[in-house]
Design a protein around this motif. Structure first.
Motif, mmCIF file in Angstrom:
data_model
loop_
_atom_site.group_PDB
_atom_site.id
_atom_site.type_symbol
_atom_site.label_atom_id
_atom_site.label_comp_id
_atom_site.label_asym_id
_atom_site.label_seq_id
_atom_site.Cartn_x
_atom_site.Cartn_y
_atom_site.Cartn_z
ATOM 1 N N ARG A 376 0.845 -1.188 0.000
ATOM 2 C CA ARG A 376 0.000 0.000 0.000
ATOM 3 C C ARG A 376 0.880 1.236 0.000
ATOM 4 N N ALA A 377 0.597 2.143 -0.933
ATOM 5 C CA ALA A 377 1.371 3.376 -1.043
ATOM 6 C C ALA A 377 0.584 4.534 -0.459
ATOM 7 N N GLN A 378 1.225 5.680 -0.406
ATOM 8 C CA GLN A 378 0.581 6.884 0.113
ATOM 9 C C GLN A 378 -0.050 7.642 -1.046
ATOM 10 N N PRO A 379 -1.382 7.706 -1.118
ATOM 11 C CA PRO A 379 -2.042 8.418 -2.228
ATOM 12 C C PRO A 379 -1.690 9.898 -2.208
ATOM 13 N N SER A 380 -1.686 10.511 -3.408
ATOM 14 C CA SER A 380 -1.267 11.906 -3.486
ATOM 15 C C SER A 380 -2.222 12.767 -4.302
ATOM 16 N N GLU A 381 -3.457 12.327 -4.493
ATOM 17 C CA GLU A 381 -4.425 13.134 -5.240
ATOM 18 C C GLU A 381 -4.732 14.429 -4.499
ATOM 19 N N VAL A 382 -4.932 15.479 -5.280
ATOM 20 C CA VAL A 382 -5.337 16.761 -4.706
ATOM 21 C C VAL A 382 -6.581 17.236 -5.441
ATOM 22 N N PRO A 383 -7.368 18.126 -4.820
ATOM 23 C CA PRO A 383 -8.583 18.607 -5.475
ATOM 24 C C PRO A 383 -8.282 19.467 -6.688
ATOM 25 N N GLY A 384 -9.215 19.479 -7.632
ATOM 26 C CA GLY A 384 -9.080 20.289 -8.824
ATOM 27 C C GLY A 384 -9.750 19.633 -10.007
ATOM 28 N N THR A 385 -11.055 19.514 -9.990
ATOM 29 C CA THR A 385 -11.810 18.686 -10.926
ATOM 30 C C THR A 385 -13.173 19.315 -11.130
ATOM 31 N N THR A 386 -13.940 18.810 -12.108
ATOM 32 C CA THR A 386 -15.314 19.268 -12.287
ATOM 33 C C THR A 386 -16.178 18.096 -12.712
ATOM 34 N N HIS A 387 -17.482 18.207 -12.449
ATOM 35 C CA HIS A 387 -18.412 17.156 -12.855
ATOM 36 C C HIS A 387 -19.607 17.766 -13.565
ATOM 37 N N VAL A 388 -20.113 17.045 -14.548
ATOM 38 C CA VAL A 388 -21.310 17.449 -15.284
ATOM 39 C C VAL A 388 -22.301 16.292 -15.295
ATOM 40 N N ALA A 389 -23.540 16.593 -14.940
ATOM 41 C CA ALA A 389 -24.642 15.634 -15.055
ATOM 42 C C ALA A 389 -25.621 16.200 -16.066
ATOM 43 N N ALA A 390 -25.984 15.415 -17.068
ATOM 44 C CA ALA A 390 -26.876 15.904 -18.114
ATOM 45 C C ALA A 390 -27.880 14.822 -18.495
ATOM 46 N N THR A 391 -29.114 15.235 -18.704
ATOM 47 C CA THR A 391 -30.173 14.333 -19.160
ATOM 48 C C THR A 391 -30.954 15.045 -20.253
ATOM 49 N N ASP A 392 -31.645 14.259 -21.074
ATOM 50 C CA ASP A 392 -32.498 14.880 -22.084
ATOM 51 C C ASP A 392 -33.916 14.342 -21.974
#
Length: 584
Positions: A376-392
């Protein structure tokens, strides 16, 4: 639900509707599409496509392109992402891996200094070496081929207008530049800062003619023009001659990149079917593990105001994150035991470790069927993302998460567009005591991600909810929390997103400051929970089906909106008090 009419200017000069497709049959008058995104100008771009007869796929791509302009710190075509889409005509899911890839020259010591020591995460981010081959355009082009209705070029129109004519800088972008933009290279510094070195003031009209020109070429020539030719040459030169951490990327790395259709990860929770993205995303697997481990507990009876319920959620997270950190990685390069990790019997055994009246003394990963020996390693993710939810209006649904990793990515830009620092999502140290880490750097490999675009099917088999989030490794916890809140606590998607978060990827559980969880700290500590109260950078978006119609939700911590096809948006009660860290 209270709704407000969006000003005409925000709808970006919506054109007359194109002829809609003949099948499936036209929806009832009350049915309409919805776009939920982290910026109203981007959501309006998606709505413009819906009004023109476009599909949820068209709306999502147009929204993401507009986000590249107005939210440059978090996402764009200089990065990558994951796509989960439901086709209403066939009932099938499409899951696409558009994650960035390491250059072929990358090796396990890619992030080591000349003295032979590994770089710290912060030292590895700036410059060229952290940049992975961007995957978003290939991903979106594949999705458009499968589910688009409008011409490719049309999807770029709103983003081109925003880049060419300008947009007003918001508080969130201003704060991001000041607080998290210290590493940006000269072009970005000149573009986003004033002569005093500070971020351009809120309300400043910002134009990006270089990006507008790039988008015009991509609209006219197609996605290949990003991966070969002058743009590709400029990108390779930029990362290889960077002042800090120069790369060894080649034109061949760009030209050979392809988005990949992957098998979705699906499982049940109560009477619902939960479907997400498989590896190299860890989100689909981890969200499902958290939920299934909670399934034996009566979360509905406990309710959202019970400290025990939140304690159980924290314990389930700890177990899921332990498995995630050990086993999840790019399946094209290492063995990933997805089947074993999601096996109900394995999850039941893990769930048995959870007690409602005490906290586990320690947490270790399990040994699912097919599990290789791992460290097991030390995760290094940092915030900086976006999400889109779309329906028709015809029932198609899209959940797509896009990222350039940290704020402003690597700090480098090409043709007005920020480049990612996604390769720092790899574990920098590749081995420990002679054992290899699953998520180590390798040429052509895609780094593990926490992005969790999710589609939920109700007991009737129809799409119940489309959801995803941003915020680094908190994404998994955000999505799992929202699903419990909707399924067990019967909250709306909007209220579920707005609930405070408990985030426990390890021993300490962080309670989101300024939320209902503040008051629960003593009760959680009495259960043995080591807790701290702190701000968390969170940002989720969702669309749900209620009474036969789509209803959107957007994170009250963000500047986002859920915009309906008729131009109205849901009433979102904005919240504050989350410290000086902006929502992600």
């Amino acid at each position: 639900m209270k709704r407000f009419l969006v000003p005409a200017a925000l709808l970006l000069a919506v054109p007359a509707a194109a002829q809609p497709p003949a099948a499936p049959p036209a929806p009832s008058a009350k049915a309409q599409g919805v776009v939920s995104a982290s910026d109203p100008r981007a959501a309006a771009a998606g709505v413009e496509m819906l009004r023109a007869g476009g599909s949820a796929t068209d709306a999502a791509i147009a929204t993401l392109l507009a986000l590249n302009v107005v939210e440059p710190q978090n996402s764009g075509i200089g990065g990558g992402g994951f796509w989960v889409g439901h086709d209403a005509r066939t009932g099938k899911l499409l899951t696409i891996d558009g994650r960035e890839a390491a250059p072929a020259a990358a090796d396990p010591r890619w992030f080591y200094a000349p003295d032979g020591n590994p770089l710290t995460h912060s030292a590895a981010v700036p410059g060229g070496r952290s940049v992975g081959v961007p995957g978003n355009l290939r991903e979106w082009a594949m999705a458009h081929d499968r589910g688009g209705k409008l011409p490719w070029a049309k999807l770029f129109e709103p983003a081109i207008r925003l880049a060419r004519d300008g947009f007003r800088i918001t508080q969130r972008l201003n704060t991001g530049i000041n607080n998290f933009g210290s590493h940006i290279a000269p072009w970005a510094a000149a573009h986003y800062r004033g002569p005093d070195g500070k971020a351009l003031p809120v309300g400043t009209l910002l134009k990006n003619p270089e990006q507008a020109a790039l988008f015009e070429r991509l609209a006219r020539l197609g996605p290949d023009s990003f991966y070969v030719g002058p743009n590709a040459q400029k990108l390779v030169t930029t990362v290889n001659t960077a002042a800090r951490n120069p790369s060894k990327m080649t034109l061949g790395d760009l030209a050979s990149y392809d988005a990949k259709e992957r098998a979705p990860v699906c499982g049940s929770y109560r009477a619902y079917r939960i479907c997400g993205m498989g590896p190299p995303s860890s989100g689909g697997v981890a969200v499902l593990i958290i939920l299934k481990q909670l399934e034996r507990f009566d979360m509905a009876r406990l309710g959202k105001d019970s400290p025990v319920a939140w304690h159980l959620m924290a314990e389930s997270q700890r177990l899921a994150y332990a498995d995630r950190d050990l086993y999840l990685a790019d399946p094209d390069h290492v063995a990933v035991p997805v089947k074993g990790l999601t096996d109900p019997k394995y999850i039941a055994g893990r769930s048995a470790l959870i007690s409602p009246d005490r906290t586990m003394a320690g947490v270790a990963a399990g040994v699912p069927a097919g599990a290789p020996a791992r460290i097991r390693a030390q995760p290094s993710e940092v915030p900086g993302t976006t999400h889109v939810a779309a329906t028709d209006a015809r029932g198609n649904a899209v959940s797509v998460t896009s990222t350039i990793e940290g704020y402003f990515g690597s700090g480098l830009a090409v043709n007005g567009t920020m480049l990612n620092n996604e390769l720092t999502d790899f574990d920098i140290v590749p081995e420990k005591n002679g054992a290899l880490v699953a998520n180590r750097v390798e040429g052509g490999k895609r780094p593990r991600s926490s992005m969790s675009p999710t589609i939920v099917y109700g007991p009737d088999g129809k799409v119940r909810m489309v959801i995803g989030a941003a915020g680094g490794s908190t994404i998994i916890a955000q999505v799992a929390k929202a699903l419990v809140a909707v399924i067990d606590w019967k909250l709306s998607a909007q209220d579920a997103i707005g609930l405070g978060l408990i985030y426990a990827p390890g021993k300490v559980a962080t309670l989101e400051q300024g939320t209902q969880l503040d008051a629960m700290a003593p009760a959680l500590q009495a259960l043995g929970e080591p807790v701290k109260i702190a701000p968390l950078g969170l940002k989720a978006n969702a669309v749900e089906r209620v009474g036969g119609r789509w209803v959107g939700g957007a994170d009250p911590r963000s500047e986002g909106v859920a915009m309906h096809q008729d131009g109205t948006i849901a009433d979102i009660k904005r919240v504050g008090g989350f410290g000086n860290r902006p929502p992600e």
